[in-house]
Design a protein around this motif. Structure first.
Motif, PDB file in Angstrom:
ATOM      1  N   GLN A  34      27.865  20.305  11.960  1.00 57.77           N
ATOM      2  CA  GLN A  34      27.510  20.748   9.985  1.00 57.77           C
ATOM      3  C   GLN A  34      28.071  19.598   9.051  1.00 57.77           C
ATOM      4  OE1 GLN A  34      30.366  23.652  11.777  1.00 57.77           O
ATOM      5  NE2 GLN A  34      28.254  25.556  10.692  1.00 57.77           N
ATOM      6  N   SER A  35      29.112  18.399   9.842  1.00 51.94           N
ATOM      7  CA  SER A  35      29.667  17.611   8.724  1.00 51.94           C
ATOM      8  C   SER A  35      28.487  16.588   8.542  1.00 51.94           C
ATOM      9  CB  SER A  35      30.926  17.066   9.354  1.00 51.94           C
ATOM     10  OG  SER A  35      30.755  15.566   8.311  1.00 51.94           O
ATOM     11  N   ILE A  36      27.820  16.728   9.193  1.00 47.85           N
ATOM     12  CA  ILE A  36      26.063  15.369   8.806  1.00 47.85           C
ATOM     13  C   ILE A  36      25.667  16.268   7.601  1.00 47.85           C
ATOM     14  CG2 ILE A  36      24.570  14.856   9.632  1.00 47.85           C
ATOM     15  CD1 ILE A  36      25.780  13.635  11.865  1.00 47.85           C
ATOM     16  N   LEU A  37      24.765  17.286   7.791  1.00 48.75           N
ATOM     17  CA  LEU A  37      24.141  18.415   7.254  1.00 48.75           C
ATOM     18  C   LEU A  37      24.851  18.808   5.723  1.00 48.75           C
ATOM     19  CD1 LEU A  37      22.390  20.659   9.690  1.00 48.75           C
ATOM     20  CD2 LEU A  37      21.693  19.286   8.419  1.00 48.75           C
ATOM     21  N   LYS A  38      25.821  18.427   5.755  1.00 46.56           N
ATOM     22  CA  LYS A  38      27.029  18.673   4.496  1.00 46.56           C
ATOM     23  C   LYS A  38      26.913  17.872   4.011  1.00 46.56           C
ATOM     24  CE  LYS A  38      31.674  20.086   2.644  1.00 46.56           C
ATOM     25  NZ  LYS A  38      32.810  20.073   2.401  1.00 46.56           N
ATOM     26  N   ASN A  39      26.845  16.773   3.914  1.00 41.87           N
ATOM     27  CA  ASN A  39      26.532  15.186   3.472  1.00 41.87           C
ATOM     28  C   ASN A  39      25.352  15.070   3.598  1.00 41.87           C
ATOM     29  OD1 ASN A  39      29.855  14.452   3.220  1.00 41.87           O
ATOM     30  ND2 ASN A  39      29.490  13.271   5.711  1.00 41.87           N
ATOM     31  N   LEU A  40      25.073  14.850   3.887  1.00 39.28           N
ATOM     32  CA  LEU A  40      22.940  14.942   3.350  1.00 39.28           C
ATOM     33  C   LEU A  40      23.030  15.932   2.070  1.00 39.28           C
ATOM     34  CD1 LEU A  40      21.511  15.122   7.053  1.00 39.28           C
ATOM     35  CD2 LEU A  40      21.393  12.583   4.971  1.00 39.28           C
ATOM     36  N   ASP A  51      22.552   6.162   7.184  1.00 36.74           N
ATOM     37  CA  ASP A  51      23.442   6.039   8.113  1.00 36.74           C
ATOM     38  C   ASP A  51      23.887   7.873   8.876  1.00 36.74           C
ATOM     39  OD1 ASP A  51      23.687   2.999   7.596  1.00 36.74           O
ATOM     40  OD2 ASP A  51      25.561   3.726   7.116  1.00 36.74           O
ATOM     41  N   GLU A  52      24.248   7.884   8.239  1.00 38.58           N
ATOM     42  CA  GLU A  52      23.871   9.810   8.568  1.00 38.58           C
ATOM     43  C   GLU A  52      22.709  10.243   9.745  1.00 38.58           C
ATOM     44  OE1 GLU A  52      26.829  11.886   8.245  1.00 38.58           O
ATOM     45  OE2 GLU A  52      27.711  10.612   6.617  1.00 38.58           O
ATOM     46  N   ALA A  53      21.449   9.704   9.345  1.00 35.63           N
ATOM     47  CA  ALA A  53      20.825  10.668  10.186  1.00 35.63           C
ATOM     48  C   ALA A  53      21.234   9.300  12.085  1.00 35.63           C
ATOM     49  CB  ALA A  53      19.010   9.925  10.029  1.00 35.63           C
ATOM     50  N   ILE A  54      21.414   7.803  11.619  1.00 35.11           N
ATOM     51  CA  ILE A  54      21.672   7.508  13.155  1.00 35.11           C
ATOM     52  C   ILE A  54      22.978   8.595  13.854  1.00 35.11           C
ATOM     53  CG2 ILE A  54      22.629   5.246  13.711  1.00 35.11           C
ATOM     54  CD1 ILE A  54      21.002   3.737  11.643  1.00 35.11           C
ATOM     55  N   THR A  55      23.625   8.568  12.640  1.00 35.52           N
ATOM     56  CA  THR A  55      24.701   9.285  13.907  1.00 35.52           C
ATOM     57  C   THR A  55      24.479  10.087  14.057  1.00 35.52           C
ATOM     58  OG1 THR A  55      26.310   8.597  11.542  1.00 35.52           O
ATOM     59  CG2 THR A  55      26.934   9.916  13.396  1.00 35.52           C
ATOM     60  N   LEU A  56      23.302  11.059  13.257  1.00 40.84           N
ATOM     61  CA  LEU A  56      22.777  12.493  14.105  1.00 40.84           C
ATOM     62  C   LEU A  56      22.100  12.252  15.206  1.00 40.84           C
ATOM     63  CD1 LEU A  56      22.635  15.791  13.731  1.00 40.84           C
ATOM     64  CD2 LEU A  56      20.805  15.292  12.663  1.00 40.84           C
TER      65      LEU A  56
END
Length: 74
Positions: A34-40, A51-56
């Motif tokens: 949810q955090s990653i999607l919100k940031n994206l 960076d977020e995609a790599i984290t996901l």
């Protein structure tokens, strides 16, 4: 409400069993996703999106590895 077939009922019961046994893992995973999607959705910076995609991807791999470890323990 439509009744579940025996096969689907069995799968649903297995999923519920897993969720009860792994509530903390599921909650952490859900929170990270949810955090990653919100940031994206809120951020237009391509570097941060990368960076977020790599984290996901790493989170998903971590969960898959955990799942494999749990499956081999059974």
């Amino acid at each position: 409400m439509k009744e579940l077939s025996p096969d689907k009922f069995h799968l649903q019961a297995k999923m519920q069993e897993w969720l009860e046994a792994n509530q903390e893992i599921y909650t952490n995973f859900k929170s990270k996703i949810q955090s990653i999607l919100k940031n994206l959705l809120c951020d237009n910076h391509s570097k941060q999106i990368d960076d977020e995609a790599i984290t996901l991807q790493n989170i998903i791999l971590e969960v898959m590895t955990t799942e494999e470890g749990v499956a081999t323990m059974r």
